[in-house]
Scaffold this motif. Sequence first.
Motif, PDB file in Angstrom:
ATOM      1  N   ALA A  29       0.842  -1.209   0.000  1.00  0.00           N
ATOM      2  CA  ALA A  29       0.000   0.000   0.000  1.00  0.00           C
ATOM      3  C   ALA A  29       0.875   1.256   0.000  1.00  0.00           C
ATOM      4  O   ALA A  29       0.628   2.198  -0.769  1.00  0.00           O
ATOM      5  CB  ALA A  29      -0.931  -0.004   1.214  1.00  0.00           C
ATOM      6  N   TRP A  30       1.922   1.242   0.830  1.00  0.00           N
ATOM      7  CA  TRP A  30       2.815   2.408   0.885  1.00  0.00           C
ATOM      8  C   TRP A  30       3.454   2.639  -0.481  1.00  0.00           C
ATOM      9  O   TRP A  30       3.491   3.766  -0.974  1.00  0.00           O
ATOM     10  CB  TRP A  30       3.894   2.211   1.969  1.00  0.00           C
ATOM     11  CG  TRP A  30       4.767   3.417   2.123  1.00  0.00           C
ATOM     12  CD1 TRP A  30       4.540   4.513   2.926  1.00  0.00           C
ATOM     13  CD2 TRP A  30       6.006   3.685   1.419  1.00  0.00           C
ATOM     14  NE1 TRP A  30       5.557   5.428   2.770  1.00  0.00           N
ATOM     15  CE2 TRP A  30       6.466   4.962   1.860  1.00  0.00           C
ATOM     16  CE3 TRP A  30       6.755   2.990   0.475  1.00  0.00           C
ATOM     17  CZ2 TRP A  30       7.648   5.530   1.382  1.00  0.00           C
ATOM     18  CZ3 TRP A  30       7.934   3.560  -0.009  1.00  0.00           C
ATOM     19  CH2 TRP A  30       8.374   4.818   0.444  1.00  0.00           C
ATOM     20  N   PHE A  80       7.257   4.354   5.695  1.00  0.00           N
ATOM     21  CA  PHE A  80       8.665   4.079   5.369  1.00  0.00           C
ATOM     22  C   PHE A  80       9.343   5.344   4.852  1.00  0.00           C
ATOM     23  O   PHE A  80       8.673   6.262   4.383  1.00  0.00           O
ATOM     24  CB  PHE A  80       8.742   2.955   4.325  1.00  0.00           C
ATOM     25  CG  PHE A  80       8.078   1.694   4.796  1.00  0.00           C
ATOM     26  CD1 PHE A  80       8.783   0.757   5.543  1.00  0.00           C
ATOM     27  CD2 PHE A  80       6.731   1.462   4.537  1.00  0.00           C
ATOM     28  CE1 PHE A  80       8.152  -0.389   6.011  1.00  0.00           C
ATOM     29  CE2 PHE A  80       6.090   0.312   5.007  1.00  0.00           C
ATOM     30  CZ  PHE A  80       6.807  -0.614   5.743  1.00  0.00           C
ATOM     31  N   LYS A  81      10.661   5.352   4.933  1.00  0.00           N
ATOM     32  CA  LYS A  81      11.415   6.537   4.494  1.00  0.00           C
ATOM     33  C   LYS A  81      11.697   6.500   2.996  1.00  0.00           C
ATOM     34  O   LYS A  81      11.821   7.530   2.363  1.00  0.00           O
ATOM     35  CB  LYS A  81      12.743   6.623   5.252  1.00  0.00           C
ATOM     36  CG  LYS A  81      12.565   6.975   6.733  1.00  0.00           C
ATOM     37  CD  LYS A  81      13.885   7.387   7.379  1.00  0.00           C
ATOM     38  CE  LYS A  81      14.814   6.222   7.602  1.00  0.00           C
ATOM     39  NZ  LYS A  81      14.414   5.344   8.731  1.00  0.00           N
ATOM     40  N   SER A  82      11.811   5.285   2.467  1.00  0.00           N
ATOM     41  CA  SER A  82      12.190   5.134   1.058  1.00  0.00           C
ATOM     42  C   SER A  82      11.894   3.701   0.623  1.00  0.00           C
ATOM     43  O   SER A  82      11.579   2.847   1.462  1.00  0.00           O
ATOM     44  CB  SER A  82      13.691   5.396   0.903  1.00  0.00           C
ATOM     45  OG  SER A  82      14.410   4.445   1.683  1.00  0.00           O
ATOM     46  N   LEU A  83      12.063   3.457  -0.677  1.00  0.00           N
ATOM     47  CA  LEU A  83      11.884   2.092  -1.184  1.00  0.00           C
ATOM     48  C   LEU A  83      12.946   1.176  -0.565  1.00  0.00           C
ATOM     49  O   LEU A  83      12.665   0.017  -0.230  1.00  0.00           O
ATOM     50  CB  LEU A  83      11.996   2.107  -2.725  1.00  0.00           C
ATOM     51  CG  LEU A  83      11.483   0.870  -3.450  1.00  0.00           C
ATOM     52  CD1 LEU A  83      10.025   0.581  -3.119  1.00  0.00           C
ATOM     53  CD2 LEU A  83      11.651   1.033  -4.962  1.00  0.00           C
ATOM     54  N   LEU A  84      14.135   1.714  -0.367  1.00  0.00           N
ATOM     55  CA  LEU A  84      15.200   0.951   0.275  1.00  0.00           C
ATOM     56  C   LEU A  84      14.795   0.571   1.702  1.00  0.00           C
ATOM     57  O   LEU A  84      15.000  -0.569   2.130  1.00  0.00           O
ATOM     58  CB  LEU A  84      16.509   1.760   0.284  1.00  0.00           C
ATOM     59  CG  LEU A  84      17.696   1.144   1.032  1.00  0.00           C
ATOM     60  CD1 LEU A  84      18.097  -0.205   0.427  1.00  0.00           C
ATOM     61  CD2 LEU A  84      18.892   2.101   1.024  1.00  0.00           C
ATOM     62  N   ASP A  85      14.200   1.503   2.409  1.00  0.00           N
ATOM     63  CA  ASP A  85      13.731   1.250   3.773  1.00  0.00           C
ATOM     64  C   ASP A  85      12.715   0.104   3.796  1.00  0.00           C
ATOM     65  O   ASP A  85      12.747  -0.759   4.682  1.00  0.00           O
ATOM     66  CB  ASP A  85      13.126   2.546   4.346  1.00  0.00           C
ATOM     67  CG  ASP A  85      12.720   2.418   5.811  1.00  0.00           C
ATOM     68  OD1 ASP A  85      13.337   1.618   6.546  1.00  0.00           O
ATOM     69  OD2 ASP A  85      11.780   3.132   6.229  1.00  0.00           O
TER      70      ASP A  85
END
Length: 171
Positions: A29-30, A80-85
Amino acid sequence: MLTKPVQTAINRQINSELMASYSYLAMSAWCDQQNFTGAARWLRVQSQEEYGHAMRLFDFMLAKDAAPVLASLGDPKGAFKSLLDVFKTAYGQEQGVTRQINALYELAFKEKAYDTAVQTQWFVNEQVEEERSMREIVAKLEMVGEDAPSILEIDRELGSRAPAAGGGEGE
Ligand SMILES: [Fe+2]
Ligand SMILES: [Fe+2]
């Protein structure tokens, strides 16, 4: 007959597979909200796979005439902070599941529950693949850093993941 400790451990594993399914759904979802539609698709398929893992154990318990006990699930992490996160979180989660699967495998032998050991062996192998795929995605995202076109390329690649077999059951 499954011994009480084995039943408790399998019930706990069913709960964490469902929790993993729930958690990947929240990640999906994010990602969708951030327009990472490829990653969103990948994570939705992953969520279905985790549901399938829970069902494997659920069906195993029923086949052994033991009652699966479904406990409540916690709130999954949804920000989340990023896709990496996202994928770092996923990788950490899978490492936790691996430890839990290993403990279940060990318990099965201790309890002489060889049928449970054989069931769990499938999960031992599965975790090798799960950790590998998460680790690869994390490594690629770390490699490209903040470079938007490269991140979008990875997102596109993730979007090509095929749906889980049988709509999420058994894989
Ligand atoms: Fe799983
Ligand atoms: Fe998993």
